[in-house]
Design an enzyme around this catalytic site. Sequence first.
Site, PDB file in Angstrom:
ATOM      1  N   TYR A   1       0.243   2.576  30.430  1.00 27.46           N
ATOM      2  CA  TYR A   1      -1.165   2.341  30.078  1.00 27.46           C
ATOM      3  C   TYR A   1      -2.181   3.038  30.984  1.00 27.46           C
ATOM      4  CZ  TYR A   1      -0.336  -1.371  33.539  1.00 27.46           C
ATOM      5  OH  TYR A   1       0.015  -2.064  34.666  1.00 27.46           O
TER       6      TYR A   1
ATOM      7  N   HIS B   1       1.609  -4.101  38.090  1.00 22.87           N
ATOM      8  CA  HIS B   1       1.116  -5.478  38.015  1.00 22.87           C
ATOM      9  C   HIS B   1       2.096  -6.424  38.721  1.00 22.87           C
ATOM     10  CE1 HIS B   1      -0.415  -9.251  36.517  1.00 22.87           C
ATOM     11  NE2 HIS B   1       0.763  -9.511  35.988  1.00 22.87           N
TER      12      HIS B   1
ATOM     13  N   ARG C   1      -5.555  -1.435  42.019  1.00 20.56           N
ATOM     14  CA  ARG C   1      -4.147  -1.822  42.178  1.00 20.56           C
ATOM     15  C   ARG C   1      -3.320  -0.549  42.145  1.00 20.56           C
ATOM     16  NH1 ARG C   1      -2.228  -4.219  37.045  1.00 20.56           N
ATOM     17  NH2 ARG C   1      -1.089  -2.281  36.877  1.00 20.56           N
TER      18      ARG C   1
HETATM   19  C1  LIG Z   1      -3.960 -18.364  31.470  1.00 22.88           C
HETATM   20  C2  LIG Z   1      -3.032 -17.210  31.673  1.00 22.88           C
HETATM   21  N1  LIG Z   1      -2.895 -16.308  30.684  1.00 22.88           N
HETATM   22  C3  LIG Z   1      -2.047 -15.273  30.839  1.00 22.88           C
HETATM   23  C4  LIG Z   1      -1.324 -15.120  31.978  1.00 22.88           C
HETATM   24  C5  LIG Z   1      -0.353 -13.959  32.139  1.00 22.88           C
HETATM   25  N2  LIG Z   1      -0.898 -13.047  33.145  1.00 22.88           N
HETATM   26  C6  LIG Z   1      -0.461 -13.085  34.415  1.00 22.88           C
HETATM   27  S1  LIG Z   1      -1.341 -12.076  35.394  1.00 22.88           S
HETATM   28  C7  LIG Z   1      -2.292 -11.542  34.125  1.00 22.88           C
HETATM   29  C8  LIG Z   1      -3.388 -10.558  34.379  1.00 22.88           C
HETATM   30  C9  LIG Z   1      -4.308 -11.018  35.440  1.00 22.88           C
HETATM   31  O1  LIG Z   1      -5.265 -10.063  35.675  1.00 22.88           O
HETATM   32  P1  LIG Z   1      -6.338 -10.222  36.816  1.00 22.88           P
HETATM   33  O2  LIG Z   1      -7.010 -11.553  36.701  1.00 22.88           O
HETATM   34  O3  LIG Z   1      -7.215  -9.035  36.766  1.00 22.88           O
HETATM   35  O4  LIG Z   1      -5.499 -10.258  38.165  1.00 22.88           O
HETATM   36  P2  LIG Z   1      -4.524  -9.129  38.741  1.00 22.88           P
HETATM   37  O5  LIG Z   1      -3.208  -9.324  38.090  1.00 22.88           O
HETATM   38  O6  LIG Z   1      -5.109  -7.810  38.425  1.00 22.88           O
HETATM   39  O7  LIG Z   1      -4.444  -9.401  40.192  1.00 22.88           O
HETATM   40  C10 LIG Z   1      -1.905 -12.151  32.942  1.00 22.88           C
HETATM   41  C11 LIG Z   1      -2.518 -11.884  31.628  1.00 22.88           C
HETATM   42  C12 LIG Z   1      -1.502 -16.091  32.977  1.00 22.88           C
HETATM   43  N3  LIG Z   1      -0.825 -16.028  34.128  1.00 22.88           N
HETATM   44  N4  LIG Z   1      -2.355 -17.118  32.798  1.00 22.88           N
END
Ligand SMILES: Cc1ncc(C[n+]2csc(CCOP(=O)(O)OP(=O)(O)O)c2C)c(N)n1
Lengths: 361, 325
Positions: free
Chosen positions: A271, A262, A258
Amino acid sequence: MLIQEYGPLKGQMLQIMDENGVIQKPHLVPELSDQEWLELYKAMLLTRSADNKALQLQRQGRMLTYAPNTGQEAAQVGPAAAMGKQDWLVPAFRELGAWLHRGVDLKTVYLYWYGNEYGSHFAEGVKVLPIAVPIGTQVHHAVGIAMASSIKGEDDVTVTYIGDGGTSTGDFSEALNFAGVFNAPVVFIVQNNQYAISVSRQKQTKAETLVQKAVAAGIPGILVDGNDLFAMYAAAKDAIDRARLGGGPTLIEAYTYRLGAHTTSDDPTKYREDSEVAEWQPKDPLLRMKAYLINKGVWSEEQDAALSDEYGEYALAVFREVEEEGDPQLEDLFKYNFREMPAHLREQYEQYVQYLEGKVK
Amino acid sequence: MALMNLITAINHTLDLAMAQDESVVVFGEDVGLEGGVFRATVGLQEKYGQQRCFDTPLAESAIVGSAIGMAVNGLRPVAEIQFSGFVYPAFNQIISHVARMRNRTRGQRTLPLVIRMPHGGGIRALEHHSESLDTFFGHIPGLKVVVPSTPYDAKGLLLAAIRDDDPVMFLEPSKIYRAFRQEVPEEDYTIPIGKAKVLKPGTDLTVVSWGAYIHEVLKAEQILQEEGIDLEIIDLRTISPIDRDTIIESVQKTGRFVVVHEAARSFGPGAELITLVNEGAFLHLEAPPTRLAGFDITIPLPRGEHHYFLDAQRIANGIRQVAHF
Ligand SMILES: Cc1ncc(C[n+]2csc(CCOP(=O)(O)OP(=O)(O)O)c2C)c(N)n1
């Protein structure tokens, strides 16, 4: 079969084109013409342009939150292009390239990030589910869609996305298991972009790769250079073809990065080191594909700059429409919870309308 | 004394609790290195190390489930759920175990743990970032449910929650995380869980609310004061166990009752409060007890959310009707 060579325990990552845009494994290049590869490159470029425009608009306070895709376009466009017309796409929330390629129009996508429910309402016939914000939940839906295809005797394949963070959820393990047990025609694509907000991939699991999670579920898996459009297309095509012929599910780990934040609410400098980002910058999937196409003589820097500008203007024009039409109709907030609005809800709605019209003192 | 907003007060309180009691551990998604997406835990990992403040993998069920184990084994875990809308994967753990361990073991095993989460909406966030879950948690026997509305209260209530031997759901109204600052004493103090607070005494009508909405109610009070309506305003602060006496006493005096809450109207906390009022002050009532609450709809995305959330005007409007009944 790619899976035999690059299975999860082989310790290998499928890469067809190297980081300079040079084909290293000519025998694995899928059979598309250079013109077709150019079209897929353009799809990545459109994704990038729409992304950049959204970020720019967000900074101007015109777009709400936005989750950028920069650096992950090949992992999105490759599999989307390898899908058949009838296949289903079940996204997580960071797959702009795949959505656009599967027929979701940019206006709808922008409407979503603008904060309007119609951003999840796609044109008729588009077999794409809406964004699933609760991480990990969507993979079950993909398995169910795929199971339904089997039960109905249809040969549609379902492709679903999840992030590296998402692989830590119980839902992910359960879905792999279901898919295996029911031999569901589903392809799981993990976009391992190395971060779940601030949590690095290393902290997410002690497993050496994410694709090895396929092993415990008894399903095939393959680790792929997610920034290599050729490899992403090839791996997805392989998995989709096998699923269509009754071979069951596959897990694909797209190893990518990425490059951006985020979301627009996030500050990645808190971080991660700039030097790490700088290391990944040259591996940008667009740079690699562009180099390939220029080498082939089917594309040029000038054409690239011109098309990029054109896409940027297009994206802006689309967003202007969203700004004009983006506020929801009041009744829409009430009328879609059920097929028919229950009496108590209709009363709530009508009283509120009266209040807004100044009739209630 | 120092000026703090809600989020800095929470950060300061976690710091204090960790300094005082080695058994307090703080964890959740993005809680360690980054210090939380809202920065509630900023600096804690640096100060107390990775054993006591850490990032978890993305798995709410595991966050709460492991907090149960830690609590059984002598720690006082303070787990963060990133947004209330993401607590659902942990519902199984919360309802099946967090709420039941004491009862199941006839008091032998207790769970001194806190589950914190940003709560409620009005921050123009994406889907699932605006949920008000006081209703759900309040309904579960065995859970204490707290919603602070000021930095000062947040500190006192959070310290009380961490020291409580029973599990506490600590719901933080994200809309007011940074809305205003207040003098908060540096030293230790607690505010008892289960005690509402009369924010403003009055004679004409009792209004009960909590969390971010308290501040809208206070604005509505200004509007109504000018019209000669004198409100008694109660900040409930604890959803469960509910402070029945403070409410009944107030309604016996004013004879009119309005509850204002964010969660959807049907089967919401307002239904419970109105029932309490009917049971305890029926013969004093001069108007039907009334709830001002969310519509019975999915909370709209940001472009429509202002229709869902009540502002001071709408609250004043609703109260006025009860006052003039
Ligand atoms: C069940 C849940 N917990 C927490 C969140 C908050 N949250 C949104 S995105 C994210 C990280 C997601 O990481 P990843 O699965 O690696 O996807 P990326 O954002 O890197 O595309 C979090 C913790 C959420 N959306 N859903």
